[in-house]
Design a protein around this motif. Structure first.
Motif, PDB file in Angstrom:
ATOM      1  N   LEU A 117       0.763  -0.907  -0.227  1.00  0.00           N
ATOM      2  CA  LEU A 117       0.069   0.069   0.072  1.00  0.00           C
ATOM      3  C   LEU A 117       0.747   0.924  -0.269  1.00  0.00           C
ATOM      4  CD1 LEU A 117      -3.158   1.442   0.008  1.00  0.00           C
ATOM      5  CD2 LEU A 117      -3.097   1.244   2.646  1.00  0.00           C
ATOM      6  N   CYS A 118       1.064   2.070  -1.211  1.00  0.00           N
ATOM      7  CA  CYS A 118       2.098   2.794  -1.146  1.00  0.00           C
ATOM      8  C   CYS A 118       1.294   3.782  -2.755  1.00  0.00           C
ATOM      9  CB  CYS A 118       3.230   2.545  -1.363  1.00  0.00           C
ATOM     10  SG  CYS A 118       3.701   1.253  -2.698  1.00  0.00           S
ATOM     11  N   LEU A 119       1.899   5.339  -2.613  1.00  0.00           N
ATOM     12  CA  LEU A 119       1.249   5.857  -3.724  1.00  0.00           C
ATOM     13  C   LEU A 119       2.574   7.011  -3.755  1.00  0.00           C
ATOM     14  CD1 LEU A 119      -2.378   6.792  -3.050  1.00  0.00           C
ATOM     15  CD2 LEU A 119      -1.445   5.028  -4.583  1.00  0.00           C
ATOM     16  N   ASP A 120       2.547   7.383  -5.331  1.00  0.00           N
ATOM     17  CA  ASP A 120       3.360   8.387  -5.386  1.00  0.00           C
ATOM     18  C   ASP A 120       1.932   9.967  -5.478  1.00  0.00           C
ATOM     19  OD1 ASP A 120       5.996   7.901  -6.433  1.00  0.00           O
ATOM     20  OD2 ASP A 120       4.794   6.271  -7.836  1.00  0.00           O
ATOM     21  N   LEU A 121       2.923  11.537  -5.256  1.00  0.00           N
ATOM     22  CA  LEU A 121       1.790  12.131  -4.750  1.00  0.00           C
ATOM     23  C   LEU A 121       1.495  12.318  -6.006  1.00  0.00           C
ATOM     24  CD1 LEU A 121       0.666  14.160  -3.364  1.00  0.00           C
ATOM     25  CD2 LEU A 121       2.483  15.980  -3.796  1.00  0.00           C
ATOM     26  N   SER A 122       1.593  12.051  -7.444  1.00  0.00           N
ATOM     27  CA  SER A 122       1.064  12.516  -8.605  1.00  0.00           C
ATOM     28  C   SER A 122       0.330  10.986  -9.110  1.00  0.00           C
ATOM     29  CB  SER A 122       2.074  12.264  -9.529  1.00  0.00           C
ATOM     30  OG  SER A 122       2.586  10.489  -9.290  1.00  0.00           O
ATOM     31  N   ASP A 123      -0.364  10.479  -8.048  1.00  0.00           N
ATOM     32  CA  ASP A 123      -1.632   9.363  -8.378  1.00  0.00           C
ATOM     33  C   ASP A 123      -2.734   9.837  -8.175  1.00  0.00           C
ATOM     34  OD1 ASP A 123       0.239   7.256  -9.490  1.00  0.00           O
ATOM     35  OD2 ASP A 123       0.742   6.438  -7.149  1.00  0.00           O
ATOM     36  N   LEU A 169       6.755  19.789 -13.376  1.00  0.00           N
ATOM     37  CA  LEU A 169       7.308  18.158 -13.040  1.00  0.00           C
ATOM     38  C   LEU A 169       6.992  16.517 -13.884  1.00  0.00           C
ATOM     39  CD1 LEU A 169       6.915  18.345  -9.166  1.00  0.00           C
ATOM     40  CD2 LEU A 169       9.094  19.039 -11.069  1.00  0.00           C
ATOM     41  N   ALA A 170       7.692  15.734 -14.319  1.00  0.00           N
ATOM     42  CA  ALA A 170       7.055  14.610 -14.496  1.00  0.00           C
ATOM     43  C   ALA A 170       6.797  14.217 -14.390  1.00  0.00           C
ATOM     44  CB  ALA A 170       8.542  14.329 -15.124  1.00  0.00           C
ATOM     45  N   VAL A 171       6.147  13.130 -14.571  1.00  0.00           N
ATOM     46  CA  VAL A 171       4.428  11.667 -13.730  1.00  0.00           C
ATOM     47  C   VAL A 171       6.197  11.044 -13.922  1.00  0.00           C
ATOM     48  CG1 VAL A 171       3.243  10.212 -13.434  1.00  0.00           C
ATOM     49  CG2 VAL A 171       3.291  12.985 -13.792  1.00  0.00           C
ATOM     50  N   PRO A 172       6.231   9.981 -12.393  1.00  0.00           N
ATOM     51  CA  PRO A 172       5.023  10.460 -11.445  1.00  0.00           C
ATOM     52  C   PRO A 172       6.420  10.956 -10.209  1.00  0.00           C
ATOM     53  CG  PRO A 172       6.950   8.494 -11.547  1.00  0.00           C
ATOM     54  CD  PRO A 172       6.624   8.895 -13.133  1.00  0.00           C
ATOM     55  N   TYR A 173       5.832  11.531  -9.487  1.00  0.00           N
ATOM     56  CA  TYR A 173       6.847  12.370  -8.226  1.00  0.00           C
ATOM     57  C   TYR A 173       6.170  12.355  -7.501  1.00  0.00           C
ATOM     58  CZ  TYR A 173       2.381  16.084  -9.568  1.00  0.00           C
ATOM     59  OH  TYR A 173       1.189  16.575  -9.861  1.00  0.00           O
ATOM     60  N   SER A 174       6.622  12.611  -6.622  1.00  0.00           N
ATOM     61  CA  SER A 174       6.489  12.466  -4.910  1.00  0.00           C
ATOM     62  C   SER A 174       6.813  13.487  -4.213  1.00  0.00           C
ATOM     63  CB  SER A 174       7.966  11.835  -4.280  1.00  0.00           C
ATOM     64  OG  SER A 174       8.857  12.735  -4.108  1.00  0.00           O
ATOM     65  N   VAL A 175       6.106  13.920  -2.920  1.00  0.00           N
ATOM     66  CA  VAL A 175       6.204  15.449  -2.475  1.00  0.00           C
ATOM     67  C   VAL A 175       7.204  15.503  -2.219  1.00  0.00           C
ATOM     68  CG1 VAL A 175       5.610  15.913   0.504  1.00  0.00           C
ATOM     69  CG2 VAL A 175       3.756  14.014  -0.947  1.00  0.00           C
ATOM     70  N   VAL A 196       8.008  17.823  -4.923  1.00  0.00           N
ATOM     71  CA  VAL A 196       7.036  19.456  -5.044  1.00  0.00           C
ATOM     72  C   VAL A 196       7.343  19.862  -4.164  1.00  0.00           C
ATOM     73  CG1 VAL A 196       5.148  20.213  -4.587  1.00  0.00           C
ATOM     74  CG2 VAL A 196       5.008  18.033  -6.454  1.00  0.00           C
ATOM     75  N   ARG A 197       8.300  19.641  -2.676  1.00  0.00           N
ATOM     76  CA  ARG A 197       9.020  20.503  -1.861  1.00  0.00           C
ATOM     77  C   ARG A 197      10.521  20.729  -2.783  1.00  0.00           C
ATOM     78  NH1 ARG A 197      12.947  21.942   0.522  1.00  0.00           N
ATOM     79  NH2 ARG A 197      13.370  22.610   2.278  1.00  0.00           N
ATOM     80  N   SER A 198      10.181  19.900  -3.385  1.00  0.00           N
ATOM     81  CA  SER A 198      12.783  20.708  -3.527  1.00  0.00           C
ATOM     82  C   SER A 198      12.257  21.362  -5.350  1.00  0.00           C
ATOM     83  CB  SER A 198      13.089  19.130  -4.740  1.00  0.00           C
ATOM     84  OG  SER A 198      13.735  18.509  -3.263  1.00  0.00           O
ATOM     85  N   ALA A 199      10.917  21.589  -5.686  1.00  0.00           N
ATOM     86  CA  ALA A 199      10.284  22.332  -6.628  1.00  0.00           C
ATOM     87  C   ALA A 199      10.164  23.817  -6.281  1.00  0.00           C
ATOM     88  CB  ALA A 199       9.759  21.330  -7.883  1.00  0.00           C
ATOM     89  N   ALA A 200       9.593  23.794  -5.285  1.00  0.00           N
ATOM     90  CA  ALA A 200       9.135  24.539  -4.350  1.00  0.00           C
ATOM     91  C   ALA A 200       9.111  25.395  -4.259  1.00  0.00           C
ATOM     92  CB  ALA A 200       7.903  24.357  -3.712  1.00  0.00           C
ATOM     93  N   ALA A 201      10.788  25.454  -3.785  1.00  0.00           N
ATOM     94  CA  ALA A 201      11.870  26.123  -2.372  1.00  0.00           C
ATOM     95  C   ALA A 201      12.693  26.846  -3.732  1.00  0.00           C
ATOM     96  CB  ALA A 201      12.840  25.179  -1.837  1.00  0.00           C
ATOM     97  N   ALA A 202      12.963  26.186  -4.813  1.00  0.00           N
ATOM     98  CA  ALA A 202      14.185  26.433  -5.512  1.00  0.00           C
ATOM     99  C   ALA A 202      13.755  27.920  -6.123  1.00  0.00           C
ATOM    100  CB  ALA A 202      14.310  25.571  -7.089  1.00  0.00           C
ATOM    101  N   ASP A 203      12.531  28.456  -6.466  1.00  0.00           N
ATOM    102  CA  ASP A 203      11.409  29.856  -7.036  1.00  0.00           C
ATOM    103  C   ASP A 203      11.022  30.651  -5.296  1.00  0.00           C
ATOM    104  OD1 ASP A 203      10.358  31.569  -7.374  1.00  0.00           O
ATOM    105  OD2 ASP A 203       9.354  31.067  -9.080  1.00  0.00           O
ATOM    106  N   PRO A 204      11.897  31.583  -4.922  1.00  0.00           N
ATOM    107  CA  PRO A 204      11.171  32.589  -4.229  1.00  0.00           C
ATOM    108  C   PRO A 204       9.881  32.268  -4.748  1.00  0.00           C
ATOM    109  CG  PRO A 204      13.181  33.452  -4.978  1.00  0.00           C
ATOM    110  CD  PRO A 204      12.844  31.993  -5.838  1.00  0.00           C
ATOM    111  N   ALA A 205       8.871  32.364  -5.416  1.00  0.00           N
ATOM    112  CA  ALA A 205       7.499  32.607  -5.118  1.00  0.00           C
ATOM    113  C   ALA A 205       6.770  31.939  -5.185  1.00  0.00           C
ATOM    114  CB  ALA A 205       7.424  32.953  -7.112  1.00  0.00           C
TER     115      ALA A 205
END
Length: 435
Positions: free
Chosen positions: A245-251, A282-288, A291-300
């Motif tokens: 029982l496991c998922l990717d966030l992109s699921d 982000l390319a699928v599949p992606y994890s939490v 998403v966290r790394s991509a969000a932290a890379a941009d001040p916006a």
């Protein structure tokens, strides 16, 4: 001396209520009678029609109606009392209810029908056990789930096809909902070909595919053993299962991702928009973590990364790791019944196993008797760093406001919490002393 029962019986005889049923449309039947008429909700009753036919109905509701009767005089014949008679107004209690037409007895047989001709007041009575058996045989299905409540010798059966639609089961705590659900699932598994998916929040049905006695070779056990080959159990890591029982966030769709992050598309305009932009890049599949790394890379979009850190959802056991296969990729044709064991998850959002992990360091009981009071906050918090924890053996809250105050109280504090100068107490010389 005149007893209360004597007076009650006399009043009941004087203001006797006729046991009757009537219908204005031939489908819904109104019932009335004395409180001891003997009809119960869910039970069968029989209305005796003029032409000799008997109408079978099922009682849907029953209530007690209280109304004022006429004035009555009661003679008092007690030595020593100056009163010889009493006048009062009688209160009359009757039964009122409603029922649904099931069919008609006539010409030596029972014909099921949802409606008949409207009829005026006619005598009604509880169905006999023989009549109940006849009605049940004509209306019930093939799924045996027990016996009739009002006729214990009559089997209770359900229509299997009804479970392909919405079914609601309710009852108070301890009434047997889980046991009944398990029994119905076993019957559906053996007696039908319906596909089944069980979302099991408390790990109640993970043994659905196994016999209590593996050595049982009875016909029923052989049928269950054959049907159980199609049962697949999906559980978290560390538990014996057919699938992980496991998922990717992109699921999850974007709306579900926003709910996990407690984002509202109206009240959290900027962060919701940031989530939409980041996940689209982000390319699928992606994890939490992606998403966290991509969000932290941009001040916006950095606030989105901070939100993920604060909620701690990246640490949930639900997420796929390494080469593991996501549960979203399961081949649902590989089995007939899938039991999704949500209770096996070790996360603050679901599953019971986090309790033991939380309080293994309790200095009072070693975690054996601890209870997490995370409901103290309006939103679920990470149980590994709770706002409050309470041990059933120590009535005080296991929390220190600061290391200095802990030391002055004779307590030993563990690692600091997210807030500076705060820590959780793991041992204390007295259970009644709080830092």
């Amino acid at each position: 001396m005149v007893s209360f029962d004597d007076v009650r019986i006399a009043l009941a005889d004087r203001f006797r209520v006729v046991t009757a049923a009537l219908s204005a449309d031939g489908r819904e039947v109104l019932l009335t009678g004395p409180v001891d008429v003997g009809v119960d909700v869910g039970g069968f009753a029989v209305v005796e029609l003029d032409d000799g036919r008997r109408l079978a109905v099922q009682v849907r509701s029953v209530r007690i109606v209280e109304r004022e009767g006429a004035d009555v005089d009661v003679t008092v014949d007690e030595p020593g009392l100056p009163v010889r008679s009493v006048r009062g107004r009688a209160m009359v209690r009757t039964l009122a209810g409603s029922a649904t037409v099931l069919g008609v007895f006539g010409d030596g047989r029972f014909v099921a029908t949802p409606e008949t001709e409207p009829f005026p007041e006619r005598h009604v009575r509880p169905a006999t056990e023989a009549e109940t058996a006849t009605i049940a045989a004509a209306l019930a299905g093939t799924l045996d789930v027990g016996t009739m409540l009002h006729a214990p010798a009559v089997p209770a059966r359900l229509h299997p096809a009804g479970f392909a639609r919405h079914t609601f089961m309710c009852g108070q705590s301890g009434s047997g909902k889980t046991y009944t659900t398990g029994a119905v699932l076993e019957r559906l598994l053996v007696a039908t070909t319906l596909p089944i998916v069980v979302l099991d929040p408390n790990s109640d049905h993970v043994q659905l595919g196994r016999l209590r006695d593996p050595g049982d070779d009875s016909p029923a056990a052989r049928r269950h053993r054959e049907a159980a080959t199609g049962v697949r159990v999906v559980r978290a890591r560390g538990a014996d299962s057919d699938h992980l029982l496991c998922l990717d966030l992109s699921d999850l769709p974007l709306v579900a991702q926003a709910l996990l992050l407690r984002l509202d598309p109206v009240h959290d305009l900027d962060e919701y928009s940031a989530l939409r932009r980041v996940t689209a890049s982000l390319a699928v599949p992606y994890s939490v973590a992606d998403v966290r790394s991509a969000a932290a890379a941009d001040p916006a979009t950095a606030r989105l990364a901070t939100r993920i850190d604060n909620l701690g959802i990246a640490a949930w056991e639900l997420w796929r790791r390494g080469d593991e296969r996501s549960a979203a990729e399961l081949d649902m044709t590989a089995g007939r019944c899938f039991v999704i064991d949500l209770g096996s998850l070790n996360s603050p959002a679901s599953g019971p196993r986090w309790r033991s992990a939380c309080w293994a360091g309790c200095g009072c009981c070693g975690g054996a008797a601890c209870r997490c009071s995370w409901w103290w906050t309006r939103r679920t918090t990470s149980c590994r760093r709770p706002r409050r924890t309470r041990c059933r053996r120590a009535p005080r809250i296991w929390e220190c406001s600061s290391p200095a105050r802990a030391a002055s109280s004779g307590c030993t504090c563990s690692s600091p919490r997210s807030a500076p100068g705060r820590c959780i107490r793991t041992s204390c010389p007295s259970a009644t002393t709080c830092c």
